[in-house]
Design an enzyme around this catalytic site. Structure first.
Site, PDB file in Angstrom:
ATOM      1  N   GLY A  14       0.822  -1.220   0.000  1.00  0.00           N
ATOM      2  CA  GLY A  14       0.000   0.000   0.000  1.00  0.00           C
ATOM      3  C   GLY A  14       0.848   1.259   0.000  1.00  0.00           C
ATOM      4  N   GLY A  17      -0.418   4.330  -1.572  1.00  0.00           N
ATOM      5  CA  GLY A  17      -1.765   4.731  -1.137  1.00  0.00           C
ATOM      6  C   GLY A  17      -1.763   5.942  -0.213  1.00  0.00           C
ATOM      7  N   GLY A  20       0.207   4.936   3.076  1.00  0.00           N
ATOM      8  CA  GLY A  20       1.483   4.283   2.785  1.00  0.00           C
ATOM      9  C   GLY A  20       2.505   5.214   2.155  1.00  0.00           C
ATOM     10  N   ARG A  40      -0.434  -4.553  -9.903  1.00  0.00           N
ATOM     11  CA  ARG A  40      -0.262  -5.166 -11.236  1.00  0.00           C
ATOM     12  C   ARG A  40       0.732  -6.322 -11.189  1.00  0.00           C
ATOM     13  NH1 ARG A  40      -0.012   0.114 -12.249  1.00  0.00           N
ATOM     14  NH2 ARG A  40       2.254   0.164 -12.201  1.00  0.00           N
ATOM     15  N   GLY A 109      -3.588  -1.931  12.040  1.00  0.00           N
ATOM     16  CA  GLY A 109      -4.936  -2.327  12.420  1.00  0.00           C
ATOM     17  C   GLY A 109      -5.876  -1.132  12.457  1.00  0.00           C
ATOM     18  N   TYR A 139     -14.903  -5.443   8.483  1.00  0.00           N
ATOM     19  CA  TYR A 139     -13.550  -4.932   8.367  1.00  0.00           C
ATOM     20  C   TYR A 139     -12.787  -5.123   9.685  1.00  0.00           C
ATOM     21  CZ  TYR A 139      -9.745  -1.668   7.455  1.00  0.00           C
ATOM     22  OH  TYR A 139      -8.505  -1.114   7.285  1.00  0.00           O
ATOM     23  N   HIS A 182     -14.636   8.248   4.224  1.00  0.00           N
ATOM     24  CA  HIS A 182     -14.901   8.475   5.641  1.00  0.00           C
ATOM     25  C   HIS A 182     -15.470   9.882   5.794  1.00  0.00           C
ATOM     26  CE1 HIS A 182     -13.379   5.032   7.860  1.00  0.00           C
ATOM     27  NE2 HIS A 182     -12.463   4.894   6.915  1.00  0.00           N
ATOM     28  N   ARG A 212     -15.932  10.844  17.321  1.00  0.00           N
ATOM     29  CA  ARG A 212     -14.831  10.199  16.600  1.00  0.00           C
ATOM     30  C   ARG A 212     -13.528  10.923  16.925  1.00  0.00           C
ATOM     31  NH1 ARG A 212     -18.252   7.216  16.090  1.00  0.00           N
ATOM     32  NH2 ARG A 212     -19.079   6.100  14.282  1.00  0.00           N
TER      33      ARG A 212
HETATM   34  P1  GDP Z   1     -16.940   5.198  11.068  1.00  0.00           P
HETATM   35  O1  GDP Z   1     -16.030   6.103  11.833  1.00  0.00           O
HETATM   36  O2  GDP Z   1     -16.373   3.848  10.842  1.00  0.00           O
HETATM   37  O3  GDP Z   1     -18.325   5.141  11.671  1.00  0.00           O
HETATM   38  O4  GDP Z   1     -17.099   5.768   9.583  1.00  0.00           O
HETATM   39  P2  GDP Z   1     -17.324   7.201   8.902  1.00  0.00           P
HETATM   40  O5  GDP Z   1     -16.107   8.044   8.986  1.00  0.00           O
HETATM   41  O6  GDP Z   1     -17.856   6.903   7.542  1.00  0.00           O
HETATM   42  O7  GDP Z   1     -18.521   7.886   9.728  1.00  0.00           O
HETATM   43  C1  GDP Z   1     -18.335   8.543  10.956  1.00  0.00           C
HETATM   44  C2  GDP Z   1     -19.604   9.277  11.369  1.00  0.00           C
HETATM   45  O8  GDP Z   1     -19.821  10.382  10.498  1.00  0.00           O
HETATM   46  C3  GDP Z   1     -20.888   8.440  11.321  1.00  0.00           C
HETATM   47  O9  GDP Z   1     -21.648   8.741  12.488  1.00  0.00           O
HETATM   48  C4  GDP Z   1     -21.604   8.983  10.089  1.00  0.00           C
HETATM   49  O10 GDP Z   1     -23.022   8.875  10.174  1.00  0.00           O
HETATM   50  C5  GDP Z   1     -21.187  10.451  10.137  1.00  0.00           C
HETATM   51  N1  GDP Z   1     -21.346  11.149   8.853  1.00  0.00           N
HETATM   52  C6  GDP Z   1     -22.010  12.321   8.679  1.00  0.00           C
HETATM   53  N2  GDP Z   1     -22.065  12.657   7.390  1.00  0.00           N
HETATM   54  C7  GDP Z   1     -21.374  11.715   6.708  1.00  0.00           C
HETATM   55  C8  GDP Z   1     -21.076  11.526   5.326  1.00  0.00           C
HETATM   56  O11 GDP Z   1     -21.464  12.314   4.445  1.00  0.00           O
HETATM   57  N3  GDP Z   1     -20.317  10.428   5.006  1.00  0.00           N
HETATM   58  C9  GDP Z   1     -19.863   9.547   5.956  1.00  0.00           C
HETATM   59  N4  GDP Z   1     -19.110   8.496   5.569  1.00  0.00           N
HETATM   60  N5  GDP Z   1     -20.168   9.692   7.268  1.00  0.00           N
HETATM   61  C10 GDP Z   1     -20.907  10.751   7.645  1.00  0.00           C
END
Ligand code: GDP
Length: 320
Positions: A14, A17, A20, A40, A109, A139, A182, A212
């Site tokens: 990766g 990426g 990475g 590839r 991880g 995942y 994300h 988060r």
């Molecule tokens: P997680 O951290 O594995 O849950 O994944 P995400 O980064 O995709 O989502 C984090 C949080 O952001 C979740 O509560 C989603 O509902 C919220 N969220 C709000 N708007 C968005 C969006 O447009 N895309 C994504 N992926 N998440 C969103």
């Protein structure tokens, strides 16, 4: 002073990426000789390709940063592909590493491996204290199995490895595809597009309440390279993060502050919230990395990311 990495042969899966490439850049700047297998030539889901890669390019340290991954959306739409690709790629690489007599494997991880229904910051010793959150179990479990494999391979074959647990990364070069991305990349794209179209409202998923932790990709790469040098304990993973929890609502407010967007935000509660809290305890990280802590705060990381996305939108939007 001679660096730990000087002259070491390192392979980074990766390595082209999102994460990475920054790991590679740092290792090269410290004097390592780095090889990056491209898909590839070496499809790492197959054992023979893993083995061929490690025999054709012998290395002292193998960083496994490759993953087929994404946010809560892709966990719903592609659970089987996430499961198969990551589980088999990880298992085969470890098997190839012991056959090719690699000295140390650094496995990357994910916080999705932690129990999804615990309260408070996630401590390494609680990795097995409950089931993964249903939204990311496909995942999360694949990476958790790598921690099991690491211990087994040390016991039976003497292979050294470590397991580093990351949270939500963000930054330039991320996937900005709304089906895969994300939350940070998804919102950066929504905000920049709303700005361009002078849109009066933006829709955000969920309730805004989940908490988060966000780490700027370059900071994370620094920590990974440092941990690869300093950490040796295969029996216990090591968290890598900021330890700072931010609600999705606070994230939205910070992006508003950085972009100056003044429109209306609507919350689509039909979209999943996922785990209510996913924030790492980083006390052990600070000890192991001798006080290191991620230098980029969320607001300045977002400012850099938004500036990069504005300047590279056409190219960023084509990446899956
Ligand atoms: P997680 O951290 O594995 O849950 O994944 P995400 O980064 O995709 O989502 C984090 C949080 O952001 C979740 O509560 C989603 O509902 C919220 N969220 C709000 N708007 C968005 C969006 O447009 N895309 C994504 N992926 N998440 C969103």
């Amino acid at each position: 002073m001679k660096s730990y990495w000087s002259g070491k042969r390192v392979t980074v899966t990766g390595g082209a990426g999102f994460l990475g490439q920054h790991v590679v850049r740092r290792l090269e700047s410290y004097g390592a000789k780095v090889f990056v297998p491209r898909q590839r030539a070496y499809n790492l889901v197959a054992l023979d390709a893993c083995l061929r890669c490690l025999l054709e390019h012998p290395c002292d340290v193998l960083f496994h940063t490759a993953a087929y991954y994404g946010g809560i959306g892709i966990n719903q739409s592609e659970p089987a592909r996430l499961y198969y690709t990551n589980l088999v790629m990880g298992a085969n690489l470890m098997e190839a590493a012991r056959l090719a007599q690699v000295a140390k494997v650094v496995n990357i991880g994910t916080a999705c491996s932690y129990p999804g229904y615990l309260e408070g910051h996630l401590k390494e010793r609680d990795l097995w204290a409950g089931p993964c959150h249903a939204s990311v179990v496909n995942y999360g479990l694949t990476k958790k199995m790598l921690a099991v494999q690491g211990e087994a391979y040390k016991k039976q074959y003497g292979l050294d490895s470590i397991h580093l647990i990351l949270t939500n990364l963000y930054g330039p070069g991320d996937s900005y595809n709304p089906e895969r991305s994300h939350v940070v990349a998804a919102l950066v794209r929504k905000w920049v597009e709303a700005e361009m179209a002078k849109a009066p409202r933006i829709e955000v998923w969920g309730t805004g309440k989940p908490v988060r932790e966000f780490i700027y990709v370059e900071d994370c790469a620094d920590a990974i390279v440092l941990a690869a040098e300093k950490y040796q304990d295969v029996t216990m993973p090591l968290n890598i993060g900021t330890g700072i929890g931010t609600t999705i609502r606070e994230l939205v407010e910070t992006i508003n502050a950085v972009t100056g967007y003044r429109g209306t935000i609507t919350w689509n509660a039909d979209k999943p919230d996922g785990a209510m809290m996913k924030v790492l305890d980083v006390e052990r990280m600070r000890q192991v990395l001798e006080g290191w802590t991620p230098p980029t705060d969320l607001k300045s990381g977002l400012a850099k990311t938004i500036a990069w996305y504005r300047a590279n939108k056409a190219q960023a939007d084509t990446k899956w």
